[in-house]
Design a protein around this motif. Structure first.
Motif, PDB file in Angstrom:
ATOM      1  N   ALA A  22       0.822  -1.206   0.000  1.00 51.16           N
ATOM      2  CA  ALA A  22       0.000   0.000   0.000  1.00 51.16           C
ATOM      3  C   ALA A  22       0.860   1.261   0.000  1.00 51.16           C
ATOM      4  CB  ALA A  22      -0.910   0.006   1.238  1.00 51.16           C
ATOM      5  N   GLU A  23       0.355   2.282  -0.663  1.00 54.61           N
ATOM      6  CA  GLU A  23       1.010   3.581  -0.679  1.00 54.61           C
ATOM      7  C   GLU A  23       0.008   4.637  -0.247  1.00 54.61           C
ATOM      8  OE1 GLU A  23       4.039   4.526  -1.156  1.00 54.61           O
ATOM      9  OE2 GLU A  23       4.869   2.576  -1.674  1.00 54.61           O
ATOM     10  N   ALA A  24       0.367   5.442   0.743  1.00 55.55           N
ATOM     11  CA  ALA A  24      -0.531   6.492   1.214  1.00 55.55           C
ATOM     12  C   ALA A  24      -0.659   7.596   0.170  1.00 55.55           C
ATOM     13  CB  ALA A  24      -0.021   7.081   2.534  1.00 55.55           C
ATOM     14  N   GLN A  25      -1.832   8.216   0.113  1.00 56.97           N
ATOM     15  CA  GLN A  25      -2.075   9.312  -0.816  1.00 56.97           C
ATOM     16  C   GLN A  25      -2.632  10.484  -0.028  1.00 56.97           C
ATOM     17  OE1 GLN A  25      -1.267   9.085  -4.061  1.00 56.97           O
ATOM     18  NE2 GLN A  25      -0.570   6.974  -3.791  1.00 56.97           N
ATOM     19  N   ALA A  26      -1.892  10.960   0.954  1.00 52.01           N
ATOM     20  CA  ALA A  26      -2.425  11.973   1.862  1.00 52.01           C
ATOM     21  C   ALA A  26      -1.422  13.081   2.105  1.00 52.01           C
ATOM     22  CB  ALA A  26      -2.833  11.333   3.175  1.00 52.01           C
ATOM     23  N   THR A  90      14.451  30.765   5.241  1.00 53.14           N
ATOM     24  CA  THR A  90      14.664  29.858   4.114  1.00 53.14           C
ATOM     25  C   THR A  90      15.535  28.680   4.527  1.00 53.14           C
ATOM     26  OG1 THR A  90      14.451  31.680   2.533  1.00 53.14           O
ATOM     27  CG2 THR A  90      15.553  29.693   1.763  1.00 53.14           C
ATOM     28  N   ALA A  91      16.587  28.959   5.296  1.00 57.66           N
ATOM     29  CA  ALA A  91      17.472  27.890   5.778  1.00 57.66           C
ATOM     30  C   ALA A  91      16.710  26.929   6.687  1.00 57.66           C
ATOM     31  CB  ALA A  91      18.655  28.499   6.514  1.00 57.66           C
ATOM     32  N   PHE A  92      15.827  27.465   7.543  1.00 54.50           N
ATOM     33  CA  PHE A  92      15.017  26.638   8.431  1.00 54.50           C
ATOM     34  C   PHE A  92      14.115  25.701   7.629  1.00 54.50           C
ATOM     35  CE2 PHE A  92      10.676  26.318  10.114  1.00 54.50           C
ATOM     36  CZ  PHE A  92      10.881  25.515  11.223  1.00 54.50           C
ATOM     37  N   LEU A  93      13.431  26.244   6.613  1.00 54.89           N
ATOM     38  CA  LEU A  93      12.516  25.434   5.813  1.00 54.89           C
ATOM     39  C   LEU A  93      13.266  24.375   5.004  1.00 54.89           C
ATOM     40  CD1 LEU A  93      10.073  28.247   4.645  1.00 54.89           C
ATOM     41  CD2 LEU A  93       9.578  26.393   6.248  1.00 54.89           C
ATOM     42  N   ASN A  94      14.442  24.736   4.493  1.00 50.52           N
ATOM     43  CA  ASN A  94      15.244  23.750   3.759  1.00 50.52           C
ATOM     44  C   ASN A  94      15.743  22.636   4.692  1.00 50.52           C
ATOM     45  OD1 ASN A  94      15.095  24.809   1.130  1.00 50.52           O
ATOM     46  ND2 ASN A  94      16.664  26.335   1.589  1.00 50.52           N
ATOM     47  N   LYS A  95      16.054  23.014   5.929  1.00 50.12           N
ATOM     48  CA  LYS A  95      16.540  22.043   6.911  1.00 50.12           C
ATOM     49  C   LYS A  95      15.476  20.984   7.211  1.00 50.12           C
ATOM     50  CE  LYS A  95      17.851  21.839  11.830  1.00 50.12           C
ATOM     51  NZ  LYS A  95      18.087  22.656  13.059  1.00 50.12           N
ATOM     52  N   TYR A  96      14.213  21.414   7.330  1.00 50.35           N
ATOM     53  CA  TYR A  96      13.137  20.497   7.699  1.00 50.35           C
ATOM     54  C   TYR A  96      12.256  20.117   6.514  1.00 50.35           C
ATOM     55  CZ  TYR A  96      14.299  21.417  12.584  1.00 50.35           C
ATOM     56  OH  TYR A  96      14.949  21.508  13.786  1.00 50.35           O
ATOM     57  N   ASP A  97      12.738  20.349   5.307  1.00 49.94           N
ATOM     58  CA  ASP A  97      11.960  20.014   4.115  1.00 49.94           C
ATOM     59  C   ASP A  97      11.614  18.521   4.108  1.00 49.94           C
ATOM     60  OD1 ASP A  97      10.708  20.247   1.678  1.00 49.94           O
ATOM     61  OD2 ASP A  97      12.557  20.131   0.498  1.00 49.94           O
ATOM     62  N   LYS A  98      10.391  18.219   3.675  1.00 53.53           N
ATOM     63  CA  LYS A  98       9.888  16.844   3.560  1.00 53.53           C
ATOM     64  C   LYS A  98       9.746  16.159   4.925  1.00 53.53           C
ATOM     65  CE  LYS A  98      11.805  16.105  -1.055  1.00 53.53           C
ATOM     66  NZ  LYS A  98      12.662  15.229  -1.904  1.00 53.53           N
ATOM     67  N   THR A  99       9.467  16.949   5.955  1.00 52.31           N
ATOM     68  CA  THR A  99       9.236  16.376   7.282  1.00 52.31           C
ATOM     69  C   THR A  99       7.864  16.798   7.795  1.00 52.31           C
ATOM     70  OG1 THR A  99      10.211  18.235   8.493  1.00 52.31           O
ATOM     71  CG2 THR A  99      11.696  16.460   7.807  1.00 52.31           C
ATOM     72  N   GLU A 100       7.430  16.165   8.868  1.00 43.90           N
ATOM     73  CA  GLU A 100       6.151  16.513   9.483  1.00 43.90           C
ATOM     74  C   GLU A 100       6.251  16.371  10.994  1.00 43.90           C
ATOM     75  OE1 GLU A 100       3.292  13.803   7.847  1.00 43.90           O
ATOM     76  OE2 GLU A 100       4.031  12.091   9.001  1.00 43.90           O
ATOM     77  N   GLY A 402      10.507   4.939   4.283  1.00 41.55           N
ATOM     78  CA  GLY A 402      11.346   6.126   4.358  1.00 41.55           C
ATOM     79  C   GLY A 402      10.678   7.372   3.842  1.00 41.55           C
ATOM     80  N   GLU A 403       9.682   7.211   2.969  1.00 40.58           N
ATOM     81  CA  GLU A 403       9.021   8.373   2.370  1.00 40.58           C
ATOM     82  C   GLU A 403       7.632   7.996   1.894  1.00 40.58           C
ATOM     83  OE1 GLU A 403       9.955  10.791  -1.605  1.00 40.58           O
ATOM     84  OE2 GLU A 403      11.483  11.129  -0.045  1.00 40.58           O
ATOM     85  N   ILE A 404       6.684   8.901   2.104  1.00 42.23           N
ATOM     86  CA  ILE A 404       5.305   8.707   1.659  1.00 42.23           C
ATOM     87  C   ILE A 404       4.849   9.977   0.976  1.00 42.23           C
ATOM     88  CG2 ILE A 404       2.917   8.282   2.358  1.00 42.23           C
ATOM     89  CD1 ILE A 404       3.998   6.722   4.729  1.00 42.23           C
ATOM     90  N   ASP A 405       4.579   9.893  -0.313  1.00 40.94           N
ATOM     91  CA  ASP A 405       4.186  11.071  -1.086  1.00 40.94           C
ATOM     92  C   ASP A 405       5.164  12.226  -0.901  1.00 40.94           C
ATOM     93  OD1 ASP A 405       2.079   9.878  -2.269  1.00 40.94           O
ATOM     94  OD2 ASP A 405       0.526  11.088  -1.324  1.00 40.94           O
TER      95      ASP A 405
END
Length: 421
Positions: A22-26, A90-100, A402-405
């Motif tokens: 399964a792959e999440a789509q959210a 910008t540095a902060f957002l790049n540091k935490y890019d693709k995280t939640e 490791g990664e979802i969407d």
């Protein structure tokens, strides 16, 4: 013919195979939080309070959620001029890019009411009430065009998308709206408190912050019922109030505004009369049930005219669950599997499978339990201690992907404390 243990094991293996495929789509923050919250609700379902419970409090969170929030709120205090602040954001957002980051706190109270029997059916009523607060913070890069302008400001300015605005880099969106021909004097007055808070990005390629906050409360009567040795279920009639806010925050907004999420002047609180229905059957050591939660009966009140509709909505939650109880030496062993489904996510996203093992004495008043569970995103480890009139449970969700969407799922911790008599 009675199903064998091998039959149940084959079914579990089939569910496991579907989960791994399964792959999440959210990726949307609201849909993403909806899926996560329903996964949290599954854990709560597995420790469902009985007729004798008085108080239950639980929390789910990422270990570093507060650190990320504090870092985001401190960006506007970065030394230097505006350009330096934007560079830090910008540095902060790049540091935490693709995280939640996720946080959810839930508090419930129960007041048992005397049981009674009618027509061979035993009814076990309770008065239940409680509330929960959820926060989800996603950081990722998404294309941003003028058509997305409404996502950068509070919901009461949704009409801003039809004003034909064309913001320049770093421009105050609300100031541009006030100056536009589409706003009248009353709208300009309502927009004034939001000046110097929402800015078009200087660099549209920089990741954005997607904060989402939801609060809700409920109160009503839950009536469990049992008929004979096989049939059981419940009907829950209650009032459900819900309010939320979802925004997209750019690096420019973070640099100029200390508040990661600025709550709107007008909330979108909606209160509905709702019901939950469950129907279950047990035979020998096998138990299965189906349920539908949050079925809307009627709207009691809302603030749609001023605050808009809730982002979360009021779609019902469907659930199927089955389990098999057995004894291994002095231990109780219970494998289980099930699924949950809501409109916000796919069928396969709600699949789960797991097992509990425990040892209890004195009518289950004292004992220890350990649960392992696998769903489409995490494997969950849960130890629980039951101490006569209190219960303490810890859960750890560890990502299996490791990664979802395009987003890296996080490890989540939970602690639950319950009092009963």
């Amino acid at each position: 013919m009675k199903p064998s243990i091998q039959t149940y094991l084959r079914l579990l293996c089939l569910v496991l195979g579907i989960i791994f495929l399964a792959e999440a789509q959210a990726a949307d923050p609201v849909k993403r939080y909806t899926l996560l919250e329903d996964k949290f609700r599954t854990i709560e379902m597995l420790r469902a309070p009985g007729h004798d419970f008085l108080f239950d409090v639980s929390a789910w969170l990422n270990a570093d959620v507060q650190e990320v929030i504090d870092e985001a709120e401190g960006l506007s205090k970065t030394p230097g001029d505006t350009a330096a602040k934007i560079a830090a954001a910008t540095a902060f957002l790049n540091k935490y890019d693709k995280t939640e980051q996720t946080l959810r706190v839930n508090v419930d109270f129960g007041i048992p009411i005397f049981s009674f029997t009618i027509g061979g059916i035993k009814f076990i009523p309770d008065f239940r009430f409680g509330f929960n607060l959820g926060f989800h913070l996603g950081i990722e890069s998404r294309p941003l065009t003028a058509a997305d302008i409404a996502s950068l400001v509070p919901a009461e300015f949704a009409e801003i998308a039809s004003c034909g605005l064309n913001p320049a880099a770093g421009e105050d969106i609300v100031a541009l709206y006030i100056a536009a021909a589409c706003s009248d004097a009353s709208e300009e007055a309502a927009a004034t408190p939001y000046l110097n808070k929402y800015f078009w990005p200087s660099n549209a390629a920089t990741p954005s912050l997607f904060p989402y906050i939801k609060g809700e409360a409920h109160a009503g009567f839950l009536v469990n019922w049992i008929k004979g040795e096989n049939w059981f279920g419940h009907v829950n009639l209650y009032a459900l109030g819900r309010s939320d806010v979802a925004l997209r925050v750019t690096a420019d907004t973070l640099a100029r505004n200390a508040d990661t999420v600025d709550l709107p002047e007008e909330d979108n609180t909606t209160i509905n009369a709702a019901t939950d229905i469950q129907l279950g059957y047990t035979h020998n050591k096998m138990t299965a049930y189906a349920s539908i939660n949050e079925i809307k009966i009627a709207t009691v009140s809302d603030n749609i005219a001023k605050g808009g509709e809730t982002n979360y909505g009021f779609d019902p939650l469907f659930r199927l669950h089955g389990e098999y109880e057995m004894e291994l030496a002095f231990l109780d062993f219970k494998p289980f599997a099930g699924l949950h489904k809501r409109k916000a996510y796919d069928f396969t996203d709600g699949l789960y499978v797991g097992a509990e093992v425990g040892a209890f004495v004195w009518g289950d008043r004292l004992g220890l339990m350990f649960r392992g569970m696998l769903d489409t995103e995490h494997i969950t480890f849960t130890p629980r201690a039951k101490l006569w009139f209190a219960q303490l449970e810890y859960s750890l969700k560890v990502p299996v992907k490791g990664e979802i969407d395009g987003v890296k799922p996080s490890s989540l911790h939970s602690l639950d404390f319950r009092l009963f008599f």
